[in-house]
Each structure stands twice: as C-alpha cells, then as structure tokens.
Write a protein that holds these residues in place. Structure first.
Motif, PDB file in Angstrom:
ATOM      1  N   LEU A  74      53.876  36.858  35.662  1.00 14.85           N
ATOM      2  CA  LEU A  74      55.269  37.309  35.011  1.00 14.85           C
ATOM      3  C   LEU A  74      56.243  36.984  36.131  1.00 14.85           C
ATOM      4  CD1 LEU A  74      56.752  38.691  32.922  1.00 14.85           C
ATOM      5  CD2 LEU A  74      56.100  40.798  33.918  1.00 14.85           C
ATOM      6  N   ILE A  75      56.092  37.399  37.270  1.00 12.35           N
ATOM      7  CA  ILE A  75      57.185  37.230  38.296  1.00 12.35           C
ATOM      8  C   ILE A  75      57.529  35.548  38.439  1.00 12.35           C
ATOM      9  CG2 ILE A  75      57.564  37.256  40.861  1.00 12.35           C
ATOM     10  CD1 ILE A  75      55.931  39.699  40.915  1.00 12.35           C
ATOM     11  N   ASN A  76      56.628  34.714  38.202  1.00 12.15           N
ATOM     12  CA  ASN A  76      56.541  33.372  38.517  1.00 12.15           C
ATOM     13  C   ASN A  76      57.488  32.963  37.045  1.00 12.15           C
ATOM     14  OD1 ASN A  76      55.264  32.911  40.791  1.00 12.15           O
ATOM     15  ND2 ASN A  76      53.577  32.319  39.771  1.00 12.15           N
ATOM     16  N   PHE A  77      57.170  33.321  35.857  1.00 15.30           N
ATOM     17  CA  PHE A  77      58.124  33.030  34.675  1.00 15.30           C
ATOM     18  C   PHE A  77      59.346  33.338  34.916  1.00 15.30           C
ATOM     19  CE2 PHE A  77      59.621  34.573  30.562  1.00 15.30           C
ATOM     20  CZ  PHE A  77      59.503  33.337  29.794  1.00 15.30           C
ATOM     21  N   ILE A  78      59.576  34.869  35.379  1.00 13.33           N
ATOM     22  CA  ILE A  78      60.964  35.213  35.436  1.00 13.33           C
ATOM     23  C   ILE A  78      61.861  34.457  36.453  1.00 13.33           C
ATOM     24  CG2 ILE A  78      62.328  37.072  36.392  1.00 13.33           C
ATOM     25  CD1 ILE A  78      60.127  39.062  35.084  1.00 13.33           C
ATOM     26  N   GLU A  79      61.350  34.038  37.554  1.00 10.32           N
ATOM     27  CA  GLU A  79      61.917  33.143  38.660  1.00 10.32           C
ATOM     28  C   GLU A  79      62.292  31.803  38.216  1.00 10.32           C
ATOM     29  OE1 GLU A  79      59.241  33.349  41.913  1.00 10.32           O
ATOM     30  OE2 GLU A  79      59.928  35.259  42.596  1.00 10.32           O
ATOM     31  N   ALA A  80      61.339  31.167  37.487  1.00  9.59           N
ATOM     32  CA  ALA A  80      61.539  29.990  36.923  1.00  9.59           C
ATOM     33  C   ALA A  80      62.502  29.878  35.878  1.00  9.59           C
ATOM     34  CB  ALA A  80      60.263  29.306  36.085  1.00  9.59           C
ATOM     35  N   VAL A  81      62.532  31.058  35.026  1.00  9.90           N
ATOM     36  CA  VAL A  81      63.698  31.158  33.875  1.00  9.90           C
ATOM     37  C   VAL A  81      64.914  31.349  34.636  1.00  9.90           C
ATOM     38  CG1 VAL A  81      64.536  32.502  32.007  1.00  9.90           C
ATOM     39  CG2 VAL A  81      62.019  31.804  31.990  1.00  9.90           C
ATOM     40  N   GLN A  82      64.996  32.184  35.674  1.00  7.81           N
ATOM     41  CA  GLN A  82      66.486  32.363  36.331  1.00  7.81           C
ATOM     42  C   GLN A  82      66.771  31.292  36.892  1.00  7.81           C
ATOM     43  OE1 GLN A  82      65.152  35.678  38.733  1.00  7.81           O
ATOM     44  NE2 GLN A  82      66.078  37.277  37.419  1.00  7.81           N
ATOM     45  N   GLN A  83      65.992  30.118  37.256  1.00  5.72           N
ATOM     46  CA  GLN A  83      66.422  29.126  37.916  1.00  5.72           C
ATOM     47  C   GLN A  83      66.692  27.847  37.140  1.00  5.72           C
ATOM     48  OE1 GLN A  83      63.284  28.013  40.884  1.00  5.72           O
ATOM     49  NE2 GLN A  83      63.506  30.030  41.829  1.00  5.72           N
ATOM     50  N   GLY A  84      66.649  28.146  35.617  1.00  2.00           N
ATOM     51  CA  GLY A  84      67.160  27.299  34.602  1.00  2.00           C
ATOM     52  C   GLY A  84      65.968  26.810  33.921  1.00  2.00           C
ATOM     53  N   CYS A  85      64.702  26.957  34.203  1.00  2.00           N
ATOM     54  CA  CYS A  85      63.570  26.266  33.322  1.00  2.00           C
ATOM     55  C   CYS A  85      63.516  27.303  32.082  1.00  2.00           C
ATOM     56  CB  CYS A  85      62.389  26.647  33.938  1.00  2.00           C
ATOM     57  SG  CYS A  85      62.242  25.620  35.608  1.00  2.00           S
ATOM     58  N   PRO A  86      63.582  26.052  30.904  1.00  2.00           N
ATOM     59  CA  PRO A  86      63.376  26.917  29.746  1.00  2.00           C
ATOM     60  C   PRO A  86      62.140  27.671  29.420  1.00  2.00           C
ATOM     61  CG  PRO A  86      63.924  24.629  29.385  1.00  2.00           C
ATOM     62  CD  PRO A  86      63.607  24.791  30.821  1.00  2.00           C
ATOM     63  N   LYS A 103      65.083  17.763  37.140  1.00  2.00           N
ATOM     64  CA  LYS A 103      65.000  19.122  37.090  1.00  2.00           C
ATOM     65  C   LYS A 103      63.932  19.523  36.094  1.00  2.00           C
ATOM     66  CE  LYS A 103      67.541  23.273  36.503  1.00  2.00           C
ATOM     67  NZ  LYS A 103      68.944  23.915  36.356  1.00  2.00           N
ATOM     68  N   MET A 104      63.869  18.916  34.778  1.00  2.00           N
ATOM     69  CA  MET A 104      62.921  19.428  33.739  1.00  2.00           C
ATOM     70  C   MET A 104      61.733  19.251  33.787  1.00  2.00           C
ATOM     71  SD  MET A 104      63.004  21.050  30.905  1.00  2.00           S
ATOM     72  CE  MET A 104      64.786  21.122  30.462  1.00  2.00           C
ATOM     73  N   LEU A 105      61.481  17.876  34.205  1.00  2.17           N
ATOM     74  CA  LEU A 105      59.931  17.824  34.773  1.00  2.17           C
ATOM     75  C   LEU A 105      59.395  18.361  35.618  1.00  2.17           C
ATOM     76  CD1 LEU A 105      60.143  13.634  34.605  1.00  2.17           C
ATOM     77  CD2 LEU A 105      59.371  15.287  32.819  1.00  2.17           C
ATOM     78  N   ASN A 106      60.166  18.935  36.581  1.00  2.00           N
ATOM     79  CA  ASN A 106      59.808  19.868  37.500  1.00  2.00           C
ATOM     80  C   ASN A 106      59.529  21.248  37.051  1.00  2.00           C
ATOM     81  OD1 ASN A 106      59.705  18.094  39.849  1.00  2.00           O
ATOM     82  ND2 ASN A 106      61.697  18.481  40.576  1.00  2.00           N
ATOM     83  N   CYS A 107      60.288  21.548  35.944  1.00  2.57           N
ATOM     84  CA  CYS A 107      60.049  23.031  35.303  1.00  2.57           C
ATOM     85  C   CYS A 107      58.814  22.745  34.531  1.00  2.57           C
ATOM     86  CB  CYS A 107      61.191  22.903  34.252  1.00  2.57           C
ATOM     87  SG  CYS A 107      62.613  23.757  35.032  1.00  2.57           S
ATOM     88  N   ILE A 108      58.589  21.579  33.883  1.00  4.21           N
ATOM     89  CA  ILE A 108      57.257  21.691  33.178  1.00  4.21           C
ATOM     90  C   ILE A 108      56.147  21.620  33.975  1.00  4.21           C
ATOM     91  CG2 ILE A 108      55.873  19.778  31.622  1.00  4.21           C
ATOM     92  CD1 ILE A 108      58.750  18.952  30.623  1.00  4.21           C
TER      93      ILE A 108
END
Length: 137
Positions: free
Chosen positions: A4-16, A82-87
C-alpha cells in the motif's frame, strides 16, 4: 502494508493507479474489451473474425488498413520513459528478475484514454492516429 505504501508513493510521483494495481488494471482492461473491442486476444494469430468486425465498425472492406491501426501507433499509447518506469515499478521484481523485461516482452504502454496497461500489437475502437506518446528529444 508495504504494498500500500509503494502504491501511494508511486501515485504521488505521477504514476497512474492502473500501473500500480493489477486489480484496477484488469478492471479497466475488461471495460476496454467489453465496451471498446480491445483485442485481439492473441495478436500472433490471424483473428480474421475480429478484424472483419472492426472493419465493419470503420465502414470499410480494407481489412489490411484496419490491421495497421494498433495501440503501438495510437495517440493515446504512452511509452515515455516515465510511464514505462511506472509500469515496471507496478510489476515489481523478484530477486534476479527485471520488470523491464516484462514490459519489453509484452511491448507494453499505457492507454491514456482507457486507463490501463496495453499491448502495442492490439487495438480498440478508441484508436486515434498520431502516436505513440514518446519522450521529447
């Protein structure tokens, strides 16, 4: 909890969110299949029926032209670094593996219209000329 923490951090950094949650991604992909004709199931197969149906939707008999309209050349297909890194971040990795290998093998990008990770060799009714979205030089 760490997930959950990883999810929130990623979304805060702009990952969909769909790049970080398989549940969100699958829900959005299923909607793309049901409502926007996302497919074909296996792009390596001929899929004659799928392409004929799509040609009918485009009011054309030129199936080869319809086959050229793929997610990989759609204006909504985001393959920026950026998006490929998010994925890749959302896929995660086991020790000794690299999530970018999965991204590359599936030729994945992110559909900005339908909000899910999509494969470049598929298509849907929302296809728009002019893609993909890439890093600017």
């Amino acid at each position: 909890m760490r997930e959950l923490i990883n999810f929130i951090e990623a979304v805060q950094q702009g990952c969909p969110p769909a790049t970080q949650s398989i549940d969100i991604n699958l829900r959005n992909r299923q909607k793309a299949i049901e409502e926007y004709h996302y497919g074909p199931l296996n792009p390596a197969e001929p899929n004659d029926e799928y392409w004929a149906e799509l040609a009918d939707k485009w009011n054309t008999n030129d199936i080869e032209s319809v086959k050229a309209n793929r997610c990989g050349n759609c204006a909504a297909f985001d393959i920026t670094t950026k998006m490929l890194n998010c994925i890749a971040r959302g896929i995660g990795s086991e020790p000794g593996s690299n999530p970018h290998d999965t991204v590359d093998a599936g030729e994945l990008g992110y559909c900005k219209f339908l909000k899910f990770k999509c494969a470049s060799r598929r298509t849907c009714d929302a296809w728009v000329e002019g893609g993909p979205v890439q890093d600017k030089d």
